[in-house]
Scaffold this motif. Structure first.
Motif, short mmCIF file in Angstrom:
data_model
loop_
_atom_site.label_atom_id
_atom_site.label_comp_id
_atom_site.label_asym_id
_atom_site.label_seq_id
_atom_site.Cartn_x
_atom_site.Cartn_y
_atom_site.Cartn_z
N ALA A 26 -9.41 -36.64 -11.14
CA ALA A 26 -8.87 -37.15 -9.80
C ALA A 26 -7.35 -36.62 -9.33
N PHE A 27 -6.57 -36.41 -10.81
CA PHE A 27 -5.27 -36.21 -10.75
C PHE A 27 -5.12 -34.78 -10.61
N GLY A 28 -6.14 -33.94 -10.78
CA GLY A 28 -5.98 -32.39 -10.62
C GLY A 28 -5.31 -31.62 -11.46
N GLY A 29 -5.24 -32.03 -12.60
CA GLY A 29 -4.63 -31.30 -13.89
C GLY A 29 -5.43 -30.24 -14.38
N ASP A 30 -4.99 -29.04 -14.97
CA ASP A 30 -5.91 -27.98 -15.57
C ASP A 30 -6.17 -28.61 -17.01
N PRO A 31 -7.38 -28.65 -17.15
CA PRO A 31 -7.70 -29.36 -18.56
C PRO A 31 -7.41 -28.52 -19.92
N GLN A 32 -7.48 -27.22 -19.78
CA GLN A 32 -7.04 -26.27 -20.71
C GLN A 32 -5.55 -26.61 -21.21
N LEU A 33 -4.51 -26.52 -20.05
CA LEU A 33 -3.40 -26.75 -20.42
C LEU A 33 -2.85 -28.17 -20.86
N LYS A 34 -3.71 -29.01 -20.18
CA LYS A 34 -3.36 -30.51 -20.54
C LYS A 34 -3.89 -30.84 -22.20
N ALA A 35 -4.85 -29.91 -22.58
CA ALA A 35 -5.32 -30.18 -23.97
C ALA A 35 -4.29 -29.60 -24.85
N ILE A 36 -3.55 -28.48 -24.59
CA ILE A 36 -2.89 -27.81 -25.56
C ILE A 36 -1.52 -28.66 -25.36
N ILE A 37 -1.08 -29.21 -24.16
CA ILE A 37 0.41 -29.66 -23.92
C ILE A 37 0.37 -31.05 -24.97
N GLN A 38 -0.95 -31.93 -25.06
CA GLN A 38 -0.86 -33.07 -25.95
C GLN A 38 -1.13 -32.73 -27.33
N LEU B 14 -7.29 -36.18 -32.01
CA LEU B 14 -9.03 -36.50 -31.86
C LEU B 14 -9.04 -36.27 -30.43
N TYR B 15 -9.97 -34.99 -29.87
CA TYR B 15 -9.90 -34.80 -28.54
C TYR B 15 -11.27 -34.91 -27.94
N HIS B 16 -11.56 -35.93 -27.14
CA HIS B 16 -12.77 -36.08 -26.41
C HIS B 16 -12.66 -35.20 -25.34
N THR B 17 -13.79 -34.43 -25.05
CA THR B 17 -13.88 -33.38 -24.01
C THR B 17 -14.56 -34.05 -22.82
N PHE B 18 -15.68 -34.85 -23.16
CA PHE B 18 -16.33 -35.69 -22.32
C PHE B 18 -17.33 -34.77 -21.43
N GLY B 19 -17.60 -33.66 -22.36
CA GLY B 19 -18.62 -32.52 -21.92
C GLY B 19 -18.02 -31.67 -20.97
N LEU B 20 -16.94 -31.63 -20.55
CA LEU B 20 -16.34 -30.60 -19.67
C LEU B 20 -16.44 -29.10 -19.94
N GLU B 21 -16.89 -28.60 -19.09
CA GLU B 21 -17.46 -27.24 -19.32
C GLU B 21 -16.35 -26.12 -19.53
N THR B 22 -15.07 -26.45 -18.91
CA THR B 22 -13.81 -25.65 -19.27
C THR B 22 -13.56 -25.64 -20.63
N LEU B 23 -13.90 -26.78 -21.18
CA LEU B 23 -13.26 -26.99 -22.56
C LEU B 23 -14.47 -26.55 -23.62
N GLU B 24 -15.56 -25.89 -23.35
CA GLU B 24 -16.56 -25.46 -24.35
C GLU B 24 -15.83 -24.80 -25.34
N VAL B 25 -15.00 -24.13 -25.28
CA VAL B 25 -14.19 -23.05 -26.46
C VAL B 25 -13.08 -23.60 -27.20
N LEU B 26 -12.74 -25.04 -26.50
CA LEU B 26 -11.74 -25.49 -27.16
C LEU B 26 -11.68 -25.43 -28.67
N ASP B 27 -12.70 -25.89 -29.19
CA ASP B 27 -12.68 -25.89 -30.87
C ASP B 27 -12.55 -24.36 -31.47
N GLN B 28 -13.13 -23.30 -30.72
CA GLN B 28 -13.01 -22.22 -31.40
C GLN B 28 -11.41 -21.72 -31.01
N VAL B 29 -10.72 -22.04 -29.96
CA VAL B 29 -9.46 -21.70 -29.88
C VAL B 29 -8.52 -22.24 -30.68
N THR B 30 -8.62 -23.92 -30.82
CA THR B 30 -7.47 -24.25 -32.11
C THR B 30 -7.80 -23.85 -33.20
#
Length: 579
Positions: free
Chosen positions: A492-504, A517-533
């Motif tokens: 609802a806040f409209g933030g970019d999930p990929q940027l917010k993950a990296i910022i945190q 420890l990052y919970h993606t809650f099944g968000l599709e745009t974060l499917e490659v988060l583990d690979q990137v990090t």
């Protein structure tokens, strides 16, 4: 009768029979306009008509005749009239809301038990509120060694005023009973940027437009009162306003500027992706992120039912902070330690449902607080394309850093981050000498999970990593407290999930947290988060390097030079670097 905030201090007998004064009067005076009590000669008290009504309620429905939601709403109206709240009378929706829940939605047997067993004990708690508060203030003044210099009694923790308030769970129960009866004065709250605290808004929302999730929110609150009236918890809860001062001359860590981030040589902390589970269910020692509204609690007492509001329903003691914590500025965060969880639930937002009792088995610390640490940080709301600009990126990372850093260790932060040759360190090692030793001597420094082999002529970033491990590796008696979070500022806040993950991640690393420890809650745009990090960690990027990459991406996004997400933009660079 008006509140008497006279500074006259008169002696009176304390609970142990000795002489004592209500010496924490500045703290009390700051919160008194927001309490329904009166003060005279250092004594807090209810107006006599309120005492009469509460005594009747405490004796049960045979004395008070309050045995239904409809009669309860009338009793609440009478109590508010006795407090001269006639100009802010309850709405008809609120009155009907109490009746709807207790007379129609709650099973008859449960309703009877509520009015015979629970409501009388809540009234007794309210009768005891003045003495509970007086005991609270006297105990604080009798403490030989407070938690720290910013620890105070219950007071208004205003914006830009760092401080910590420690409350007993019993006092919180009395304050929440006051909120249930909607007895807190509302006149001055808006001007002080304080959120809603009275529960009549919650019941009004139930009646105005019935939704099952709203009924479940009230079920969580009602269940809390059933539990504490059956067995009063004996622990404590602390509420802390954390501030990064905007004044560069202030003591401690000031609000970071861009150079603080782009020049950081600190290593990135371990990053673990969780594709299932919930933040509140994790068992590790960690700060659990509350995706907060600027006003603590957000819509918890209205119609809101997302991450923050749900947390406030299953841990209702969080609501007490809404009494005395005004809205957060960009350089502030709120940390709450010790709240107890009382309810189970399923679903989210409109599918949220109360699903029964929850027994909280968390250990307690030396202050009697459960080891549940919740950090409220509010992200930018509806930032749109602005979120890719350097100003918004700086605001978000500083907000997270304010929440994640341990303010009590500011001296060590200064030594590690500033390297001021004129700074005189109070920590148990000399930073300047250690840096010289690392440059000249071959040595291995082992940390909790890694080791650094430092050789002669080692590069500066390797020296800084070694310093990081040396300065902040926990002893065998210390706990490693990481960060557990998820899609903060998204949805609802409209933030970019990929940027917010990296910022945190950057903020947690700079705050010297041992893991995130990052919970993606099944968000599709974060499917490659583990690979990137994992790739970034394997190549030993520093906080500064990853920050600079994110700023560059944001600049290109604003200029229209790229339309892809951050990870897609970064991954081709990863491939070319591997080549």
């Amino acid at each position: 009768m008006e509140n008497d905030t006279s500074t006259e201090k008169k002696k009176k007998k304390n609970s142990h029979g000795g002489e004592g004064e209500l010496e924490s009067e500045d703290d009390l005076k700051s919160i008194l306009p927001y309490l329904p009590l009166h003060l005279c000669s250092s004594s807090l008290f209810w107006p006599p008509p309120v005492v009469v009504a509460l005594k009747a309620l405490s004796l049960g429905p045979h004395h008070s005749n309050v045995r239904s939601g409809q009669l309860l709403s009338l009793a609440i109206s009478d109590l508010r009239s006795s407090l001269n709240y006639s100009s802010t009378s309850l709405s008809s929706s609120a009155l009907h809301g109490y009746s709807l829940f207790f007379d129609d939605l709650m099973p008859r047997a449960d309703s009877v038990r509520w009015f015979e067993e629970v409501l009388p004990k809540m009234a007794l708690l309210l009768l005891n509120l003045p003495s509970l508060l007086e005991t609270h203030y006297r105990r604080h003044q009798q403490q030989q060694q407070p938690l720290d210099s910013n620890t105070t009694c219950l007071r208004l923790l205003d914006s830009q005023q760092p401080g910590l308030v420690l409350l007993s769970q019993e006092l919180i129960a009395a304050l929440l009973s006051c909120a249930f009866f909607s007895l807190f004065p509302a006149a001055n709250r808006g001007a002080t940027c304080l959120p809603t605290i009275n529960f009549h808004h919650l019941f009004a929302s139930l009646y105005g437009c019935y939704e099952e999730y709203q009924e479940s929110k009230i079920k969580c609150i009602v269940h809390y009162f059933e539990r504490i009236c059956l067995c009063m918890p004996t622990g404590n809860v602390s509420f802390e306003r954390k501030v990064l001062p905007l004044d560069r001359r202030a003591v401690g860590i000031s609000y970071p500027k861009p150079d603080f981030w782009n020049k950081s040589d600190l290593p990135l902390c371990p990053f673990e992706v969780q594709r299932s589970g919930l933040i509140e269910d994790q068992v590790r020692e960690a700060l659990e992120v509350d995706f907060a509204n600027q006003y603590l609690g957000g819509g918890a007492l209205h119609r809101g039912c997302v991450q923050e509001e749900i947390r406030f329903m299953i841990n209702p003691e969080l609501v007490a902070g809404m009494l005395f914590l005004p809205s957060m500025a960009d350089n502030e965060a709120i940390e709450v330690v010790g709240t107890e969880r009382f309810s189970n639930y399923t679903g989210y937002a409109s599918s949220f449902r109360f699903s029964g009792d929850y027994v909280d088995h968390k250990d307690t610390d030396s202050l009697g607080r459960r080891k549940t640490r919740i950090i409220a940080i509010d992200a930018l709301c509806s930032p749109g394309m602005r979120q890719y600009g350097s100003e918004c990126l700086l605001r978000e990372i500083n907000k997270a850093f304010c929440g994640f850093c341990d303010m009590s260790k500011y001296q060590q932060y200064q030594d590690l981050f500033q390297y001021d040759e004129h700074w005189e360190s109070d920590v148990d090692f000399d930073v300047k000498k250690l840096r010289e030793q690392l440059r000249n001597d071959a040595m291995t420094l082992e940390g909790p999970s890694t080791s650094y082999q430092i050789t002669e002529g080692a590069p500066e970033n390797q020296l800084n990593q070694c310093l990081h491990k040396k300065a902040f590796q926990p002893s065998q008696h210390q706990e490693e407290i990481g960060i557990v979070t998820g899609n903060w500022g998204c949805g609802a806040f409209g933030g970019d999930p990929q940027l917010k993950a990296i910022i945190q991640w950057l903020a947690a690393s700079q705050a010297l947290r041992p893991f995130i420890l990052y919970h993606t809650f099944g968000l599709e745009t974060l499917e490659v988060l583990d690979q990137v990090t994992r790739w970034i960690i394997s190549h030993e990027w520093t906080v500064g390097e990853l920050w600079n990459m994110m700023v560059e991406y944001g600049s290109k996004r604003l200029k229209g030079e790229t339309r892809v997400g951050f990870f897609s933009w970064l991954l081709p660079l990863v491939d070319s670097n591997d080549a």
